[in-house]
Motif scaffolding. Structure first.
Motif, short mmCIF file in Angstrom:
data_model
loop_
_atom_site.label_atom_id
_atom_site.label_comp_id
_atom_site.label_asym_id
_atom_site.label_seq_id
_atom_site.Cartn_x
_atom_site.Cartn_y
_atom_site.Cartn_z
N GLN A 108 -5.67 -2.34 12.98
CA GLN A 108 -4.85 -2.59 11.80
C GLN A 108 -3.40 -2.87 12.18
O GLN A 108 -2.82 -2.17 13.01
N THR B 199 -0.17 -4.42 5.14
CA THR B 199 -1.21 -4.16 6.12
C THR B 199 -2.20 -5.31 6.23
O THR B 199 -2.34 -6.12 5.31
N ASP C 283 -14.60 2.58 8.51
CA ASP C 283 -13.15 2.73 8.44
C ASP C 283 -12.79 4.16 8.07
O ASP C 283 -13.52 4.82 7.32
N PRO D 75 -7.71 2.36 3.89
CA PRO D 75 -6.91 1.76 4.95
C PRO D 75 -6.79 0.24 4.86
O PRO D 75 -5.76 -0.30 5.22
N CYS D 76 -7.82 -0.44 4.39
CA CYS D 76 -7.84 -1.90 4.43
C CYS D 76 -8.05 -2.51 3.05
O CYS D 76 -8.68 -3.57 2.90
N ASP E 210 -6.23 -2.41 -1.28
CA ASP E 210 -5.39 -1.78 -2.30
C ASP E 210 -6.21 -1.42 -3.52
O ASP E 210 -5.69 -1.11 -4.58
N GLN F 7 0.83 -1.20 0.00
CA GLN F 7 0.00 0.00 0.00
C GLN F 7 0.86 1.25 0.00
O GLN F 7 1.92 1.28 0.62
N SER G 233 -8.96 7.40 4.62
CA SER G 233 -7.66 7.19 3.98
C SER G 233 -6.69 6.55 4.95
O SER G 233 -6.86 6.63 6.17
N GLN G 234 -5.66 5.90 4.39
CA GLN G 234 -4.63 5.33 5.24
C GLN G 234 -3.89 6.42 6.01
O GLN G 234 -3.48 6.22 7.15
N CYS H 4 -6.24 -6.01 8.42
CA CYS H 4 -7.28 -5.39 9.26
C CYS H 4 -8.20 -6.43 9.87
O CYS H 4 -8.50 -7.45 9.26
N ARG I 62 0.31 -2.88 10.52
CA ARG I 62 0.91 -2.21 9.36
C ARG I 62 2.41 -2.13 9.52
O ARG I 62 2.92 -1.73 10.57
#
Length: 224
Positions: free
Chosen positions: A171, A185, A121, A54-55, A57, A47, A124-125, A187, A173
């Motif tokens: 998460q 990552t 969620d 976040p969880c 690609d 990622q 964004s990451q 989740c 990571r």
């Protein structure tokens, strides 16, 4: 990702504890520990910090986004959801070394968890990276002679004591290469319950006995 009781006390091997849950849509029983980097569909993925959700690609094969309801990501062909915990409980997670734990400069694992329950969620990451609750040494491993690929590694962290009852994303990571921003990552969901006698169990709870401060889990993550 397999959640175990007793993980880390006698090493990180598969026989070190009893399984109490899995990651979102984890194909339990379909791939041996540490092989999900070659298993089809690939469940763990590279990622970029600011681009991807976040969880996920952005591809169906690597989708660990939150289900609605969250229980839809568990059971049947997937592993079960992690056992409920209380704020302040300790949880432990394992991962395979994948030939990286013996490197001279290996970076830490980030454990990220929002502060408010029952939320989608983060968008964004980058947002989720502002919610780090712990950093774990990636190279904390149980040595297996002549094996640095499937060597089991792991670490433990505490559910923050200020977490209100409800369902939370957590998460795992890890940054493999800082020069090219290469992250990996995974989740999962966990229900934080109210102390006994203080209120109802949240919607995500499953009918199992609480594990208290001995709660832990092992993660079958695969990085390559």
């Amino acid at each position: 990702m397999c959640f175990l009781r007793g993980g880390g006390m006698s090493g990180w091997a598969a026989n070190a504890g009893e399984c109490h849950g899995w990651a979102r849509r984890f194909p339990v029983g379909q791939a041996p520990f540490g092989t999900l980097d070659s298993f089809s569909p690939n469940r763990h993925y590279e990622q970029d910090l600011g681009v991807f959700l976040p969880c996920s690609d952005g591809k169906k094969a690597a989708d660990e986004r939150r289900s609605n309801p969250i229980q839809n990501a568990y059971g049947g062909k997937y592993g079960r959801m992690a056992s409920p915990v209380k704020a302040g409980d300790t949880m432990c997670i394992r991962w395979p070394a994948k030939n990286h734990a013996t490197e001279s400069k290996v970076l830490d694992v980030f454990i990220n968890m929002p502060s408010i329950p029952n939320q989608p969620d983060p968008k964004s990451q980058a947002d989720l990276m502002k919610m780090t609750i712990a950093k774990l040494p990636y190279d904390n491993c149980t040595h297996i002679k002549d094996d640095t690929d499937l060597t089991p590694c792991g670490g433990c962290f505490e559910i923050p004591k200020d977490r209100a009852p409800g369902d939370y994303l957590i998460q795992w990571r890890w940054l493999l290469d800082n020069d090219i921003d290469e992250w990996y990552t995974s989740c999962w969901d966990v229900t934080v319950t109210a102390p006994e006698g203080t209120g109802p169990v949240p919607s995500g709870a499953v009918p199992v006995k609480l594990l208290g401060t001995s709660t832990s889990f092992f993660a079958q993550l695969a990085e390559d």
